[in-house]
Design a protein around this motif. Sequence first.
Motif, mmCIF file in Angstrom:
data_model
loop_
_atom_site.group_PDB
_atom_site.id
_atom_site.type_symbol
_atom_site.label_atom_id
_atom_site.label_comp_id
_atom_site.label_asym_id
_atom_site.label_seq_id
_atom_site.Cartn_x
_atom_site.Cartn_y
_atom_site.Cartn_z
ATOM 1 N N TRP A 48 38.983 32.164 33.679
ATOM 2 C CA TRP A 48 39.192 33.327 34.552
ATOM 3 C C TRP A 48 40.112 34.344 33.895
ATOM 4 O O TRP A 48 39.857 35.550 33.942
ATOM 5 C CB TRP A 48 39.782 32.849 35.879
ATOM 6 N N SER A 49 41.186 33.890 33.266
ATOM 7 C CA SER A 49 42.142 34.812 32.655
ATOM 8 C C SER A 49 41.542 35.529 31.452
ATOM 9 O O SER A 49 41.863 36.692 31.187
ATOM 10 C CB SER A 49 43.418 34.072 32.245
ATOM 11 N N HIS A 98 51.780 36.276 38.694
ATOM 12 C CA HIS A 98 50.913 37.087 39.548
ATOM 13 C C HIS A 98 49.452 36.661 39.356
ATOM 14 O O HIS A 98 48.696 36.521 40.336
ATOM 15 C CB HIS A 98 51.085 38.567 39.215
ATOM 16 N N ALA A 99 49.047 36.451 38.102
ATOM 17 C CA ALA A 99 47.677 36.031 37.815
ATOM 18 C C ALA A 99 47.401 34.651 38.403
ATOM 19 O O ALA A 99 46.338 34.419 38.982
ATOM 20 C CB ALA A 99 47.446 36.023 36.302
ATOM 21 N N ALA A 101 48.782 33.282 40.967
ATOM 22 C CA ALA A 101 48.687 33.395 42.434
ATOM 23 C C ALA A 101 47.306 33.904 42.841
ATOM 24 O O ALA A 101 46.685 33.383 43.776
ATOM 25 C CB ALA A 101 49.775 34.328 42.953
ATOM 26 N N ASP A 102 46.808 34.910 42.129
ATOM 27 C CA ASP A 102 45.482 35.448 42.434
ATOM 28 C C ASP A 102 44.398 34.402 42.205
ATOM 29 O O ASP A 102 43.507 34.212 43.032
ATOM 30 C CB ASP A 102 45.192 36.672 41.561
ATOM 31 N N TYR A 103 44.497 33.727 41.063
ATOM 32 C CA TYR A 103 43.477 32.731 40.725
ATOM 33 C C TYR A 103 43.448 31.602 41.749
ATOM 34 O O TYR A 103 42.371 31.215 42.231
ATOM 35 C CB TYR A 103 43.731 32.166 39.324
ATOM 36 N N ARG A 105 44.520 31.494 44.830
ATOM 37 C CA ARG A 105 44.068 31.962 46.150
ATOM 38 C C ARG A 105 42.555 32.162 46.177
ATOM 39 O O ARG A 105 41.883 31.799 47.158
ATOM 40 C CB ARG A 105 44.787 33.269 46.497
ATOM 41 N N LEU A 106 42.005 32.703 45.118
ATOM 42 C CA LEU A 106 40.580 33.045 45.089
ATOM 43 C C LEU A 106 39.669 31.864 44.774
ATOM 44 O O LEU A 106 38.548 31.793 45.278
ATOM 45 C CB LEU A 106 40.331 34.149 44.053
ATOM 46 N N GLU A 143 52.287 27.417 41.760
ATOM 47 C CA GLU A 143 51.651 28.229 42.799
ATOM 48 C C GLU A 143 50.902 27.340 43.783
ATOM 49 O O GLU A 143 51.035 27.479 44.998
ATOM 50 C CB GLU A 143 50.682 29.228 42.166
#
Length: 244
Positions: A48-49, A98-99, A101-103, A105-106, A143
């Motif tokens: 993903w990153s 931040h990345a 947390a987004d990953y 959550r999604l 996270e």
Amino acid sequence: MAIIHTVPARYTPAEFEKAVLSASPAVAVLDCDGTLWSGDAGYGFMVWSMEAGLVSRNACDWIDSRYRLYLHGEVSEAEMCGEMVQLYAGLREAEMRHAAADYFRLHIEAHIFPEMRSLVAKLQEKGANIWTVSSTNNWVIEEGVQRFGIPASRVLAARVRVVEERITSDLMAVPTGEGKVEALRGAGVETPDAVFGNSIHDSAMLAIARRSFPVNPTPGLVEVAAERGWTVFYPESVLADSKL
């Protein structure tokens, strides 16, 4: 002569919870990927990153070539997990958090095993000291375990040194296999009362526990569980998606 494979006993959800809570563990240790949630968050976050452009094209090509070698057994589990953290050298740690947390959550949050979330909450209510050990990078694990009320101070994960808020390639820890036992000992946890894990890379730390609980075990861990007489547990979502 036919080879007979021994199959370990299985807990029902009610039996699993009763077995854990009746032991009243003062110290409980949990693997994360495959144990608290389904899937490999470490590999998933790496892909993903890269797709999100967090790392350079050259870095992407390098880690891709290394991962191919890993799949062919030419790069060890510990090397691969370490390199998956070193990939982010030069980035700001705030950007990584931040990345992560987004990953999470999604892509991971919806796959948390409800049985494990409930069990951890009940262990915490009984005053258990909870530790998590993972070969995935600490940003994703820290996270993720927030959803279980587990603080970052109780996370032992793959990590690199951070200098002046920037990530370096200086590896500090890659807890996998025997490395998970070493990480626990370094934290002062010699003989945990209960350990939960899903893969062969968790077998060493499962072996040092007073009570061992293979959760959603991979085929390799199923064999170890059968040999050692460990009863295994499959979350309902795993059973629904398989023919187990």
